[in-house]
Enzyme design. Structure first.
Site, short mmCIF file in Angstrom:
data_model
loop_
_atom_site.label_atom_id
_atom_site.label_comp_id
_atom_site.label_asym_id
_atom_site.label_seq_id
_atom_site.Cartn_x
_atom_site.Cartn_y
_atom_site.Cartn_z
N VAL A 83 96.84 82.72 -153.07
CA VAL A 83 95.42 83.01 -152.91
C VAL A 83 95.28 84.33 -152.16
O VAL A 83 96.13 84.71 -151.37
CB VAL A 83 94.64 81.91 -152.13
CG1 VAL A 83 94.67 80.59 -152.87
CG2 VAL A 83 95.17 81.73 -150.73
N GLY A 86 91.46 85.26 -147.10
CA GLY A 86 90.03 85.43 -146.83
C GLY A 86 89.75 86.65 -145.98
O GLY A 86 88.75 87.35 -146.17
N CYS A 87 90.65 86.96 -145.06
CA CYS A 87 90.44 88.11 -144.19
C CYS A 87 90.40 89.42 -144.98
O CYS A 87 89.73 90.37 -144.58
CB CYS A 87 91.48 88.16 -143.09
SG CYS A 87 93.18 88.28 -143.69
N ASP A 91 87.45 91.93 -144.85
CA ASP A 91 87.72 93.32 -144.51
C ASP A 91 87.12 94.27 -145.52
O ASP A 91 86.61 95.33 -145.16
CB ASP A 91 89.22 93.56 -144.37
CG ASP A 91 89.50 94.87 -143.66
OD1 ASP A 91 89.24 94.95 -142.45
OD2 ASP A 91 89.95 95.83 -144.32
#
Length: 174
Positions: A83, A86-87, A91
């Site tokens: 995956v 998420g960061c 960002d």
């Protein structure tokens, strides 16, 4: 401090080569906002950018990243369950706010702040990620600050929702 508009005439969209030039520094003038270089540059293009669009009428940006199964982050996040972290999506939205601040004429270097909700994942089978960022407020005093809400869509489905994202521009140390 340099006025970004002395170095750059605002455009309504930006290609990958434009974004890469921004990552080299100086695009908006020495010491001003710049995008990170690959692989941390999380967009391939900006398809829309404005001063008065978006949900709050104070600015709007749409950036896109074409997803490929061999993107560097899939190999390391996670083994057997790839995956996009998420960061990285978050960002990307911060990158967009900092770019918008420089594009709109504010001097200084960007730093990130904010609140985020994750509703899904970016996997290798996703073909297109779309970042939609609505500028809520732009402060242009001693502290230059962009405040925005953002969404990350994976093949049209909203998977990240960020509210009250903040990017401040700091003056370079002399």
């Amino acid at each position: 401090m340099f006025n970004p508009h002395d170095f750059h005439a605002p455009q309504s969209s930006y290609s990958k080569p434009d974004l890469l030039r921004s990552s080299e520094g100086g695009y908006f003038g020495p010491g001003n906002a710049q995008l990170p270089a690959p692989p941390m540059l999380m967009m391939d293009r900006i398809t829309e950018i404005s001063l008065d669009g978006g949900a709050f009428g104070k600015g709007h940006v749409v950036g896109e990243l074409e997803i490929a199964p061999d993107h560097w982050f899939f190999a390391c996040h996670f083994a057997a369950d790839p995956v996009m972290p998420g960061c990285l999506g978050l960002d990307a939205m911060w990158q967009i706010i900092g770019f918008w601040l420089g594009w709109s004429g504010s001097p200084g270097k960007g730093r990130a702040l904010g609140e985020v909700k994750f509703r899904g994942h970016i996997t290798p089978d996703v073909r297109l990620v779309r970042y939609e960022v609505d500028i809520r407020q732009a402060r242009r005093g001693r502290l230059v600050l962009g405040i925005a809400d953002g969404r990350l869509l994976a093949d049209g489905a909203c998977v990240y929702l960020a509210k009250d994202m903040r990017v401040g521009l700091i003056a370079p140390r002399g």
